[in-house]
Scaffold this motif. Structure first.
Motif, PDB file in Angstrom:
ATOM      1  N   LYS A 183       1.231  -0.994  -0.214  1.00  0.00           N
ATOM      2  CA  LYS A 183      -0.145   0.537   0.544  1.00  0.00           C
ATOM      3  C   LYS A 183       1.038   1.496  -0.171  1.00  0.00           C
ATOM      4  O   LYS A 183       0.993   1.847  -0.496  1.00  0.00           O
ATOM      5  CB  LYS A 183      -0.948   0.295   1.244  1.00  0.00           C
ATOM      6  CG  LYS A 183      -1.707   1.563   1.191  1.00  0.00           C
ATOM      7  CD  LYS A 183      -2.981   0.868   1.910  1.00  0.00           C
ATOM      8  CE  LYS A 183      -4.494   1.641   1.807  1.00  0.00           C
ATOM      9  NZ  LYS A 183      -4.071   2.826   2.530  1.00  0.00           N
ATOM     10  N   LEU A 186       2.217   1.772  -3.173  1.00  0.00           N
ATOM     11  CA  LEU A 186       1.045   2.136  -4.337  1.00  0.00           C
ATOM     12  C   LEU A 186       1.100   3.601  -3.881  1.00  0.00           C
ATOM     13  O   LEU A 186       0.548   4.721  -5.005  1.00  0.00           O
ATOM     14  CB  LEU A 186      -0.136   1.645  -3.935  1.00  0.00           C
ATOM     15  CG  LEU A 186       0.196   0.375  -4.824  1.00  0.00           C
ATOM     16  CD1 LEU A 186      -1.403  -0.160  -4.038  1.00  0.00           C
ATOM     17  CD2 LEU A 186      -0.215   0.263  -6.233  1.00  0.00           C
ATOM     18  N   ASN A 187       1.128   4.122  -2.758  1.00  0.00           N
ATOM     19  CA  ASN A 187      -0.020   5.909  -1.721  1.00  0.00           C
ATOM     20  C   ASN A 187       1.618   6.255  -2.653  1.00  0.00           C
ATOM     21  O   ASN A 187       1.239   7.292  -2.778  1.00  0.00           O
ATOM     22  CB  ASN A 187       0.696   5.646  -0.486  1.00  0.00           C
ATOM     23  CG  ASN A 187      -0.695   5.559  -0.489  1.00  0.00           C
ATOM     24  OD1 ASN A 187      -0.913   4.720   0.556  1.00  0.00           O
ATOM     25  ND2 ASN A 187      -1.405   4.750  -1.357  1.00  0.00           N
ATOM     26  N   ILE A 190       1.528   7.171  -6.492  1.00  0.00           N
ATOM     27  CA  ILE A 190       0.153   8.194  -7.127  1.00  0.00           C
ATOM     28  C   ILE A 190       0.177   9.590  -5.774  1.00  0.00           C
ATOM     29  O   ILE A 190      -0.104  10.544  -6.914  1.00  0.00           O
ATOM     30  CB  ILE A 190      -1.030   7.210  -6.569  1.00  0.00           C
ATOM     31  CG1 ILE A 190      -0.799   6.014  -8.053  1.00  0.00           C
ATOM     32  CG2 ILE A 190      -2.551   8.046  -7.302  1.00  0.00           C
ATOM     33  CD1 ILE A 190      -1.917   4.826  -7.097  1.00  0.00           C
ATOM     34  N   ASN A 191      -0.076   9.919  -4.760  1.00  0.00           N
ATOM     35  CA  ASN A 191       0.038  10.264  -4.704  1.00  0.00           C
ATOM     36  C   ASN A 191       0.405  11.676  -4.481  1.00  0.00           C
ATOM     37  O   ASN A 191       0.264  12.804  -4.427  1.00  0.00           O
ATOM     38  CB  ASN A 191      -0.513  10.476  -3.055  1.00  0.00           C
ATOM     39  CG  ASN A 191      -1.537   9.357  -2.409  1.00  0.00           C
ATOM     40  OD1 ASN A 191      -1.950   8.447  -3.165  1.00  0.00           O
ATOM     41  ND2 ASN A 191      -1.382   8.947  -1.194  1.00  0.00           N
ATOM     42  N   ASN A 201      -6.287  11.128  -9.343  1.00  0.00           N
ATOM     43  CA  ASN A 201      -5.061   9.949 -10.057  1.00  0.00           C
ATOM     44  C   ASN A 201      -5.326   9.820 -11.420  1.00  0.00           C
ATOM     45  O   ASN A 201      -4.419   8.899 -12.396  1.00  0.00           O
ATOM     46  CB  ASN A 201      -6.172   9.083  -8.982  1.00  0.00           C
ATOM     47  CG  ASN A 201      -6.105   8.861  -7.889  1.00  0.00           C
ATOM     48  OD1 ASN A 201      -5.522  10.238  -6.941  1.00  0.00           O
ATOM     49  ND2 ASN A 201      -6.650   8.130  -7.205  1.00  0.00           N
ATOM     50  N   VAL A 241      -4.716   0.766 -10.283  1.00  0.00           N
ATOM     51  CA  VAL A 241      -5.554   1.766  -8.959  1.00  0.00           C
ATOM     52  C   VAL A 241      -5.151   2.970  -9.665  1.00  0.00           C
ATOM     53  O   VAL A 241      -6.658   3.783  -9.775  1.00  0.00           O
ATOM     54  CB  VAL A 241      -4.442   1.821  -7.870  1.00  0.00           C
ATOM     55  CG1 VAL A 241      -5.092   3.197  -7.179  1.00  0.00           C
ATOM     56  CG2 VAL A 241      -4.541   0.578  -7.401  1.00  0.00           C
ATOM     57  N   THR A 245      -9.596   4.677  -9.979  1.00  0.00           N
ATOM     58  CA  THR A 245      -9.530   5.834  -9.164  1.00  0.00           C
ATOM     59  C   THR A 245      -9.467   6.695  -9.979  1.00  0.00           C
ATOM     60  O   THR A 245      -9.452   7.740  -9.060  1.00  0.00           O
ATOM     61  CB  THR A 245      -9.215   5.658  -7.576  1.00  0.00           C
ATOM     62  OG1 THR A 245      -7.554   4.947  -8.300  1.00  0.00           O
ATOM     63  CG2 THR A 245      -9.164   4.670  -6.710  1.00  0.00           C
ATOM     64  N   SER A 250      -6.861  11.802  -4.770  1.00  0.00           N
ATOM     65  CA  SER A 250      -5.939  10.699  -3.722  1.00  0.00           C
ATOM     66  C   SER A 250      -6.094  11.502  -2.330  1.00  0.00           C
ATOM     67  O   SER A 250      -6.199  13.051  -2.170  1.00  0.00           O
ATOM     68  CB  SER A 250      -4.011  10.930  -3.707  1.00  0.00           C
ATOM     69  OG  SER A 250      -3.882  12.271  -3.538  1.00  0.00           O
ATOM     70  N   SER A 251      -5.609  10.774  -1.735  1.00  0.00           N
ATOM     71  CA  SER A 251      -5.792  11.021   0.516  1.00  0.00           C
ATOM     72  C   SER A 251      -4.827  12.507   0.569  1.00  0.00           C
ATOM     73  O   SER A 251      -5.067  13.568   1.259  1.00  0.00           O
ATOM     74  CB  SER A 251      -5.539   9.990   1.674  1.00  0.00           C
ATOM     75  OG  SER A 251      -4.394   9.319   1.168  1.00  0.00           O
TER      76      SER A 251
HETATM   77  O1  KPL Z   1      -4.659   4.647  -0.822  1.00  0.00           O
HETATM   78  C1  KPL Z   1      -5.192   5.776  -2.118  1.00  0.00           C
HETATM   79  C2  KPL Z   1      -5.119   7.241  -1.547  1.00  0.00           C
HETATM   80  O2  KPL Z   1      -5.047   7.975  -1.959  1.00  0.00           O
HETATM   81  O3  KPL Z   1      -4.262   7.416  -0.164  1.00  0.00           O
HETATM   82  C3  KPL Z   1      -4.731   5.943  -3.302  1.00  0.00           C
HETATM   83  C4  KPL Z   1      -6.519   5.783  -4.319  1.00  0.00           C
HETATM   84  C5  KPL Z   1      -4.434   4.172  -3.725  1.00  0.00           C
HETATM   85  C6  KPL Z   1      -4.279   6.122  -4.453  1.00  0.00           C
HETATM   86  O4  KPL Z   1      -2.811   5.927  -4.080  1.00  0.00           O
END
Ligand code: KPL
Ligand code: NAD
Length: 304
Positions: A183, A186-187, A190-191, A201, A241, A245, A250-251
């Motif tokens: 995780k 992934l974060n 992307i984030n 995203n 992902v 999404t 993203s968060s």
């Molecule tokens: O967990 C996520 C977030 O936004 O923190 C995702 C949707 C996987 C994007 O990294």
């Protein structure tokens, strides 16, 4: 029946405490100061909205200084608050106390586990979603899974039955560190890019080279930490992902745009510091970390 002490009544704290309480399980909230306890008493309880319906849960609340022993503690604070929050209640730990750590990223869980070695620390990787409306009211925003595990003991605790009774989705895993590393990877892919490009995203589809370079370094980090099978699928997982999404922010993007402190130290910061510790070169991750910190500085937000 063992009482669930829930430390932190934010989005996930409200979600977990409400579901446990409505299953008839004993729950107590631990709030951060007398003002917040007073506000809670005025609010009359926690409110949780699910599928458009809001229910009130009159869960007893207390401060860290209360004197009842704590046998099971659910830590629902942000990663940067977790260790200090646990320290405030540590004098109340009963023998064989269990601590469930809901934090995203890595680093905060290990800090708690190494500071309180007599407690059993269980790590949780959650893909459920909730956000806070105001004070003590949260909305359940996304179905997901809660993976639970203990890096030092593969035996599942008997109280997983409580989670089943409360309809809290959960799976026990003997490889919680793998789940958390995956995780985190992934974060990290992307984030930060969504923050730097100020985009959803899905708009990261326009930056395949940047994503590939980050995935290569994150995959090398996963291999170095003993997760070659997670490394092999990482680039494809990131693409999936992003597709699943695509319309979301993203968060981290949401935190930055709401002027909230991010969990950068426990995500990109943890990736970069772990790489440095083992002598792995990650120039793209390091560069991304610096650019993100510069952006946070400009916005007047903490850079760690
Ligand atoms: O967990 C996520 C977030 O936004 O923190 C995702 C949707 C996987 C994007 O990294
Ligand atoms: P939040 O900010 O909504 O809630 C955290 C709460 O902890 C706040 O109410 C804060 O006042 C409280 N707190 C901080 N220090 C405290 C102390 N010393 N004593 C008592 N309370 C204290 O955060 P959240 O969204 O619930 O996230 C918690 C963790 O779960 C984060 O690491 C987050 O990344 C992770 N997570 C959140 C979601 C989600 O959808 N919200 C999903 C997956 C993972």
């Amino acid at each position: 029946m063992t009482t669930w002490h829930v430390l932190g009544a934010g989005s996930l704290g409200i979600l977990w405490a409400s579901r446990l309480a409505r299953a008839g399980l004993p729950v107590r909230l631990i709030l951060r100061n007398p003002d917040r306890l007073n506000d809670y008493r005025n609010a009359g309880g926690l409110r949780l909205t699910e599928n458009g319906q809001t229910h009130l849960y009159r869960i007893p609340a207390e401060l860290a200084q209360a004197d009842t022993p704590i046998r099971r503690l659910l830590v629902a604070c942000k990663a940067y608050d977790a260790e200090n929050a646990v320290a405030q209640v540590a004098s109340r730990f009963a023998e064989s106390c269990e601590i469930l750590l809901l934090q995203n990223g890595l680093g905060s869980q290990q800090a708690v586990a190494s500071r309180w070695p007599a407690a059993r620390c269980l790590f949780v990787s959650s893909t459920e979603g909730a956000y806070r409306q105001n004070g003590f009211h949260a909305t359940f925003a996304g179905q997901g899974q809660n993976w639970l595990g203990d890096p030092n003991d593969s035996t599942a605790p008997a109280w997983l039955e409580d989670l089943a009774a409360a309809s809290i989705p959960h799976r026990w895993t003997t490889d919680i560190m793998g789940r958390l590393w995956h995780k985190l990877a992934l974060n990290c892919a992307i984030n930060p890019l969504t923050v730097l490009h100020d985009c959803r995203n899905g708009e990261l589809r326009a930056h395949p080279q940047a994503l590939d370079a980050l995935c290569d370094e994150l995959a090398a980090l996963l291999v170095a930490n003993g997760y070659p099978e997670l490394a092999a699928g990482l680039a494809e997982d990131v693409r999936q992902v992003i597709e699943a999404t695509a319309a979301n922010y993203s968060s981290m993007y949401q935190d930055v745009h709401a002027g909230r402190r991010t969990e950068i130290t426990y995500l990109l910061g943890h990736a970069c510091s772990t790489a440095a510790l083992i002598g792995l070169k990650v120039p793209h991750l390091d560069g991304l970390h610096r650019r993100l910190q510069t952006l946070l500085d400009r916005r007047g937000l903490p850079r760690d």
